[in-house]
Scaffold this active site. Sequence first.
Site, PDB file in Angstrom:
ATOM      1  N   CYS A  52       0.830  -1.215   0.000  1.00  0.00           N
ATOM      2  CA  CYS A  52       0.000   0.000   0.000  1.00  0.00           C
ATOM      3  C   CYS A  52       0.861   1.261   0.000  1.00  0.00           C
ATOM      4  O   CYS A  52       0.352   2.362  -0.218  1.00  0.00           O
ATOM      5  CB  CYS A  52      -0.881   0.073   1.233  1.00  0.00           C
TER       6      CYS A  52
ATOM      7  N   CYS B  38       4.168   8.295   2.423  1.00  0.00           N
ATOM      8  CA  CYS B  38       4.080   9.602   1.791  1.00  0.00           C
ATOM      9  C   CYS B  38       4.172  10.715   2.840  1.00  0.00           C
ATOM     10  O   CYS B  38       4.290  10.452   4.043  1.00  0.00           O
ATOM     11  CB  CYS B  38       2.798   9.715   0.991  1.00  0.00           C
TER      12      CYS B  38
ATOM     13  N   ASP C 104       2.571   2.366   2.743  1.00  0.00           N
ATOM     14  CA  ASP C 104       2.807   2.971   4.058  1.00  0.00           C
ATOM     15  C   ASP C 104       3.080   1.891   5.105  1.00  0.00           C
ATOM     16  O   ASP C 104       2.333   0.919   5.203  1.00  0.00           O
ATOM     17  CB  ASP C 104       1.586   3.732   4.613  1.00  0.00           C
TER      18      ASP C 104
ATOM     19  N   CYS D  73      -3.867   7.679   6.316  1.00  0.00           N
ATOM     20  CA  CYS D  73      -2.578   7.850   7.005  1.00  0.00           C
ATOM     21  C   CYS D  73      -2.803   8.124   8.491  1.00  0.00           C
ATOM     22  O   CYS D  73      -2.060   7.638   9.341  1.00  0.00           O
ATOM     23  CB  CYS D  73      -1.780   9.001   6.401  1.00  0.00           C
TER      24      CYS D  73
END
Lengths: 139, 392
Positions: free
Chosen positions: A33, A58, A35, A102
């Site tokens: 993914c 990110c 992360d 996130c």
Amino acid sequence: MYTEKVMEHFRNPRNVGEIEDADGVGEVGNAKCGDIMKIYLKIENGIIKDVKFKTFGCGSAIASSSMATELIKGKSIEEAMELTNKAVAEALDGLPAVKMHCSVLAEQAVKSALLDYSKKNNIVIEGLEDFNPDEDHHH
Amino acid sequence: MNKNIYMDNAATTPMKKEVLDAMIPYYTEKFGNPSSIYAQGREAKKALDESRDKVARILGATDKEIFFTSGGSESDNWAIKGACYANKNKGNHIITTKIEHHAVLHACEYLERNGFDVTYLDVDEYGMIDIDDLKNAITDKTILITIMFANNEVGTIQPIKEIGKIAKDNDILFHTDAVQAVGNIRIDVEELNIDLLSLSAHKFYGPKGIGALYIKKGTKIHPYIHGGAQERNKRAGTENVASVVGLTKALELAYENLDEHNNKLKRLRDKLINDITKNISHTKLNGHPEKRLPGNVNISMKYIEGESLLLSLDMVNIAASSGSACTSGSLDPSHVLLAMGLSHGVAHGSLRLSLGDFNTEEEVDYVVENLIDIVARLRKMSPLFENVKEEE
Ligand SMILES: Cc1ncc(COP(=O)(O)O)c(C=O)c1O
């Protein structure tokens, strides 16, 4: 697309690193993914004395980890358990809709580290009974 | 260095001054509609005719084979849908690749939902198709082969002449998306057996929103935009004369200076590739080592994620791009890198630096210096890098 607060935490992330003799470590997410967050906790008398993180991800993933660590440092386990992804996002003055996952990951990373601590110390933390850190985080 | 360093020329290029100068009169004193019979109209028509002729000559075509469009996406859509619908009495099978631009892929997917069958050819680790795969994919129902000339992400250049020959021998139309190739590679449509070719001006220092489709004489194709009689009844709409003039000027400049452009870009490209892969561990060049666009550098930086890399580069005024999901607007990283066999994790950490005529060696040095620090910083933060040694 990012708020100034997100960029500030991305430029100067708080609490980056590892804790060698951590009392609890949690890792969530996967490289597929894009992360992965890892959180290390040092806990004394029910208080989070120190916290560090490492993140592959990110800009918003790094900023969310940084903010989450800042929000729980010095807090009690109960207070840390109250940390929500919304609180992380709000503290960053908001995240773009596509990046909300996130903040979810940051919340899960904290819970996952607390779960590890509870298992190592044979204690039960209220609210973690049904927590499954391996459950895929939703995007 | 306190100016902005632009290394995303595959996304778009700045317009050259000469191009803008050539365009301006067509917005003001020479503003006429080319369809009008009076002086201003004739003046615009003349510019349009001359432009068409010049573009045709550069591509080895004739003026009647050049059709101006709104850009690469329209040319791709027109070529694919227009050719398929016009030839559906012959068959319903299309052959393309897994690494096309979305303008081609999504047009093919649209046709799949409308009764056509599409074969998406695999590519190898360099992004190259296998000619035997192409031959094997052909059936008696195949009516169109659409394969890009050069890839926008990794710069790999396909064996276009061979593909053209196969298409011709099998009596199948051949379209190529040459959006990234035009301005970098000398192209003769006749010699390469191309039936349809898409190009877009903003990739070679021309204006945005203008492109062309080469349609070989005799090719059966439906119009895509219906309306007036412009573009020989095939593409309606009052012509964007100023932009056509700009496209033409940019194309002329590109081919006048092609050798100089290529030599300079290749030198900077190879320096960039060398300096990055030598000075930063766990990096890998994506794309073909030789058969690649002169300005394309695409490197995977393992253990870090592309968007944080781009944000960090932006902080030191460097503009670049990445195949990371976070920058593509979807959850998956680049379909091109995945088709080349990269894992999701590594694809998320790819960096594309695309050089152009305005880049300098000094800029290359600045980028490498900064990249070394940025990658080190992000890796220090990365949980994936914990158990990895610097040297490998
Ligand atoms: C290979 C390729 N095809 C098509 C396009 C689309 O061109 P345009 O932006 O002119 O629509 C691009 C540019 O983004 C491209 O790189």
